[in-house]
Design an enzyme around this catalytic site. Structure first.
Site, PDB file in Angstrom:
ATOM      1  CE1 TYR A 141       1.864  10.442   6.808  1.00 12.34           C
ATOM      2  CE2 TYR A 141       2.714   8.932   5.148  1.00 12.34           C
ATOM      3  CZ  TYR A 141       2.804   9.507   6.402  1.00 12.34           C
ATOM      4  OH  TYR A 141       3.830   9.166   7.243  1.00 12.34           O
ATOM      5  CE  LYS A 145       5.054  12.336   6.832  1.00 10.87           C
ATOM      6  NZ  LYS A 145       5.471  12.906   8.137  1.00 10.87           N
TER       7      LYS A 145
END
Length: 256
Positions: A141, A145
């Site tokens: 994750y 980003k």
């Protein structure tokens, strides 16, 4: 009147964004059509649909993503990789002025975790993290980003977009913060205290990221409250965006 599009409008951050930007003209998008909100369904992995959705907009607040910090790659690559590319491609196609990308503390958090397999943990004496330091993702994750921030950098330089990479902390009500701290060990509690973003400060930082005139682009900002135990530096965000956080996790926990 500025036309602002918000993806992921039905999420927790989206709800605060709607309130923060209530004086603007908002167009809301969500993964599915909600019953209690005037939002249009948008599949962000569909590039053509994204381009059509941003027609007539001035600013995109891109919140839509798989938000699970423990998600595996296959469930992240569509919304968090293809979706981000589509957001920027659609913004340029429609001559938008600004994109505010919802990044995350997980893009820069690995060095301060107690273990690589515990992303929501913090060592006893964490290193200060400033917005311009080397990326340090703690999960897949977090990697997505990092990708999103890099994409924003490219579009800011190549296409002249105003871009704000907003590294959002952990949005919780004070009651939720207390519950999390009660349920966690010391390393988990330190993380919650450091990364807390109150609902009120969430509204403040989103308003600042969307509306403040930028001195340089792209700009990376830290979206947390003024927590005494923070290690994400707020000085740069306060100077560049005029963000003035009012809350502190220690006060919310009854310690101040």
């Amino acid at each position: 009147m500025t036309e602002i599009a918000i993806t992921g409008a039905t999420g927790r951050v989206g709800s605060e964004a709607i309130e923060a930007l209530s004086d603007a003209t908002l167009t809301l998008f969500s993964h599915s059509e909600p019953e209690d909100l005037d939002a249009e369904p948008l599949e962000i992995a569909d590039r053509a649909a994204f381009v059509d959705a941003l027609e007539g907009q001035d600013v995109l607040l891109h919140l839509a993503a798989n938000p699970n910090p423990r998600a595996e790659w296959d469930s992240l690559s569509g919304p968090n990789i293809e979706g981000v590319y589509n957001a920027y491609a659609a913004a340029v196609e429609n001559d938008l002025e600004r994109v505010v990308f919802a990044s995350s503390n997980h893009a820069v958090n690995m060095g301060n975790t107690v273990s690589p397999i515990r992303p929501e943990s913090t060592v006893g004496t964490p290193d200060v993290v400033r917005p311009d330091e080397t990326m340090d993702p703690d999960t897949y994750y977090g990697v997505t980003k990092v990708f999103g921030e890099a994409m924003g950098h490219y579009y800011a330089i190549r296409h002249g977009l105003d871009v704000v990479n907003l590294r959002i902390g952990w949005l919780l009500s004070p009651d939720e913060l207390r519950a999390e701290c009660n349920d966690r060990d010391a390393a988990g509690e330190r993380y919650a205290r450091a990364m807390w973003l109150s609902p009120e400060d969430c509204r403040r930082v989103i308003d600042a990221a969307v509306t403040t005139t930028l001195e340089s682009t792209p700009t990376t900002a830290h979206g947390i409250s003024a927590n005494a135990e923070r290690f994400l530096s707020l000085s740069e965000t306060m100077l560049e965006l005029g963000y003035r956080p009012q809350d502190d996790s220690a006060a919310a926990l009854g310690e101040l």
